[in-house]
Write an enzyme that holds these catalytic residues in place. Sequence first.
Site, PDB file in Angstrom:
ATOM      1  N   CYS A 100      -5.009  12.634  12.290  1.00 27.54           N
ATOM      2  CA  CYS A 100      -5.715  11.591  11.764  1.00 27.54           C
ATOM      3  C   CYS A 100      -5.875  10.619  13.150  1.00 27.54           C
ATOM      4  O   CYS A 100      -5.296  10.827  14.373  1.00 27.54           O
ATOM      5  CB  CYS A 100      -5.231  10.613  10.742  1.00 27.54           C
ATOM      6  SG  CYS A 100      -3.632   9.805  11.082  1.00 27.54           S
TER       7      CYS A 100
ATOM      8  N   LYS B 178       0.818  -1.420   0.026  1.00 30.55           N
ATOM      9  CA  LYS B 178       0.072   0.066  -0.082  1.00 30.55           C
ATOM     10  C   LYS B 178       0.843   1.429   0.163  1.00 30.55           C
ATOM     11  O   LYS B 178       0.630   2.254  -0.749  1.00 30.55           O
ATOM     12  CB  LYS B 178      -0.853   0.219   1.277  1.00 30.55           C
ATOM     13  CG  LYS B 178      -1.308   1.441   1.474  1.00 30.55           C
ATOM     14  CD  LYS B 178      -2.475   1.265   2.630  1.00 30.55           C
ATOM     15  CE  LYS B 178      -1.645   1.684   4.091  1.00 30.55           C
ATOM     16  NZ  LYS B 178      -1.460   3.067   4.116  1.00 30.55           N
ATOM     17  N   ASN B 179       1.928   1.312   0.882  1.00 32.00           N
ATOM     18  CA  ASN B 179       2.467   2.584   1.100  1.00 32.00           C
ATOM     19  C   ASN B 179       3.575   2.949  -0.065  1.00 32.00           C
ATOM     20  O   ASN B 179       3.805   4.077  -0.566  1.00 32.00           O
ATOM     21  CB  ASN B 179       3.398   2.627   2.377  1.00 32.00           C
ATOM     22  CG  ASN B 179       2.419   2.728   3.488  1.00 32.00           C
ATOM     23  OD1 ASN B 179       1.392   2.892   3.437  1.00 32.00           O
ATOM     24  ND2 ASN B 179       3.191   2.367   4.632  1.00 32.00           N
TER      25      ASN B 179
ATOM     26  N   ARG C 191       0.192  14.301  13.236  1.00 29.44           N
ATOM     27  CA  ARG C 191       1.015  14.172  12.168  1.00 29.44           C
ATOM     28  C   ARG C 191       1.204  15.554  11.175  1.00 29.44           C
ATOM     29  O   ARG C 191       0.490  15.777  10.150  1.00 29.44           O
ATOM     30  CB  ARG C 191       0.282  13.212  11.180  1.00 29.44           C
ATOM     31  CG  ARG C 191       0.095  11.856  11.791  1.00 29.44           C
ATOM     32  CD  ARG C 191      -0.815  10.863  10.955  1.00 29.44           C
ATOM     33  NE  ARG C 191       0.328  10.208  10.270  1.00 29.44           N
ATOM     34  CZ  ARG C 191      -0.070   9.049   9.536  1.00 29.44           C
ATOM     35  NH1 ARG C 191      -1.246   8.306   9.445  1.00 29.44           N
ATOM     36  NH2 ARG C 191       1.028   8.483   8.497  1.00 29.44           N
TER      37      ARG C 191
ATOM     38  N   ASP D  19       3.540   0.094  12.276  1.00 30.39           N
ATOM     39  CA  ASP D  19       2.494  -0.729  11.384  1.00 30.39           C
ATOM     40  C   ASP D  19       2.374  -1.962  11.677  1.00 30.39           C
ATOM     41  O   ASP D  19       1.318  -2.631  11.411  1.00 30.39           O
ATOM     42  CB  ASP D  19       2.643  -0.357   9.904  1.00 30.39           C
ATOM     43  CG  ASP D  19       2.514   1.005   9.581  1.00 30.39           C
ATOM     44  OD1 ASP D  19       1.894   1.908  10.416  1.00 30.39           O
ATOM     45  OD2 ASP D  19       2.580   1.475   8.372  1.00 30.39           O
TER      46      ASP D  19
ATOM     47  N   ARG E 176      -8.877   0.331   4.097  1.00 31.46           N
ATOM     48  CA  ARG E 176      -7.880   1.231   3.589  1.00 31.46           C
ATOM     49  C   ARG E 176      -6.700   0.528   3.197  1.00 31.46           C
ATOM     50  O   ARG E 176      -6.220   0.954   2.226  1.00 31.46           O
ATOM     51  CB  ARG E 176      -7.669   2.138   4.815  1.00 31.46           C
ATOM     52  CG  ARG E 176      -8.643   3.188   4.919  1.00 31.46           C
ATOM     53  CD  ARG E 176      -7.919   4.338   5.913  1.00 31.46           C
ATOM     54  NE  ARG E 176      -6.608   4.631   5.757  1.00 31.46           N
ATOM     55  CZ  ARG E 176      -5.661   4.731   6.375  1.00 31.46           C
ATOM     56  NH1 ARG E 176      -5.729   4.952   7.524  1.00 31.46           N
ATOM     57  NH2 ARG E 176      -4.225   4.988   5.691  1.00 31.46           N
TER      58      ARG E 176
END
Length: 472
Positions: free
Chosen positions: A146, A52-53, A151, A339, A431
């Site tokens: 978030c 994803k990243n 952030r 993560d 997500r």
Amino acid sequence: MYKVTKRIMEGKPITPAQNSSNLSTSSESDEQVLQIWGGQPLKGHVKISGAKNSALVLMAGSLLCPDDCRLRNVPGLADVARMRQILAAVGVKLQQNGDVLDINASNLIDAQAPYELVSQLRASFFIIGPLLARLGFAKVPLPGGCAIGARPVELHVRGLQALGAEVHIDHGTVHAYVKGPNRRLKGAKIYLDYPSVGATETLMMAATLAEGETVIENAAQEPEVADLANFCRAMGANIQGAGTNTIVISGVPRLHAVDYSIIPDRIEAGTFLVAGAITHSEISLSPVIPDHLTAVIAKLKTIGATIIAESPDILRIVPGQTHSATDIETLPYPGFPTDMQAQFMALLTLSNGDSLIKETVFENRLRHVAELNRMGADIRVKGNVAIVRGVARLSGAPVVATDLRASAALVLAGLAADGVTTISSLHHLDRGYEQLEVKLQKLGANLRRVKEGTEPMIAEAPVNPVRSGLNC
Ligand code: UD1
């Protein structure tokens, strides 16, 4: 850090499951819940999706190129769909076919990415670097906070200023522009106060088309940073050192077309390794790049699991009879990834003894503790430290996903718990995990996604094989 504030692969056949048109919208995800009947052992092999990243930042990086870019191994995720919308808003033409995404940014327009989208996807702020490099100006709304923390983006902004951009923030939007006849950024030496992944990526992209040499010191070393550099190099950029703490970029005037395959998702792979451990099941996964999982594999070995590299890109987990406690501190790569913190916490709730988990990257990333405790875990929080006392069993309960990786932790806990776990707020899960429940079902897990309010079916009460051998 919350104080400061190519591989070219063969195309794969397109399956309906990979088609992002199957994705639930955010509001659909919120009307649905995941019901998990815990206690089923898992078995078999799972295919790991593209990272994803990487996907998100490579999509931003494609703005640097006036020719066609083809990205392969793009995961079907809500975040990727949002990033497509952001790129479309600045004039990019996109076409997705299964996991292949064609991007053409030849005609960028002077438009602003909508705040509603940027606020839902922090990574979309990263378009500021490539837009500025291509056009000499950019305006992007501040992403805001978030679920896991405030952030801020001051490291991105300071770095762009060092490259010669004028930056001011007005009405919640960052306006950046380069003065001078050719509107090109100028190479500079930039020291990052903290190895921020996003700031490193923003500045690397911006420097790609700048005049002269840029050196980024104390750069983030995450594999996704190296993947972005490889992608840019495949388009003709001159970047050395990505993946180390010093990156040197010699600007080039123009990039060219590319066909590039995204690396496998190390966090999805780590999550499945934990799924094997927490359910005491032997499963294998591929494709993976084991080097990207060094810290995660080391911790799994410490608690008693065995990880076997069956081939350079296949890993098998053989769980221990029991798992012991361990301490974890999240750190920038190559340290233990933030993560994976929530997923490991779920695992350690069922391990023998007391574990200490210290979250140092984000200031608000322990919200899953309350939900895990609802399932019978024994976790106390002091500041950014969680003390996890291993318990004999978890019991299924209704729980709420509070962020992306927290939702994965609850799924893992649900797989190992007695009875039914019902997880709501699934938009977080969607997500970042492609077809998670389908992949788990294929491994034999008993779970389904249903409309909120649907009563769980009475499952035959299975003896909980997952629990046998634990510290009861
Ligand atoms: C990326 C990943 C995210 C991962 C994180 C850390 C993407 C899309 N997301 O997020 O999954 O959890 O790296 O590995 O790649 N910070 C500042 N000022 C800045 C920038 C960052 O204070 O200008 C702080 C952040 O608030 C946070 C810490 O630095 O506390 C780490 O953030 P950063 O490395 O930038 O993470 P992201 O790039 O946002």
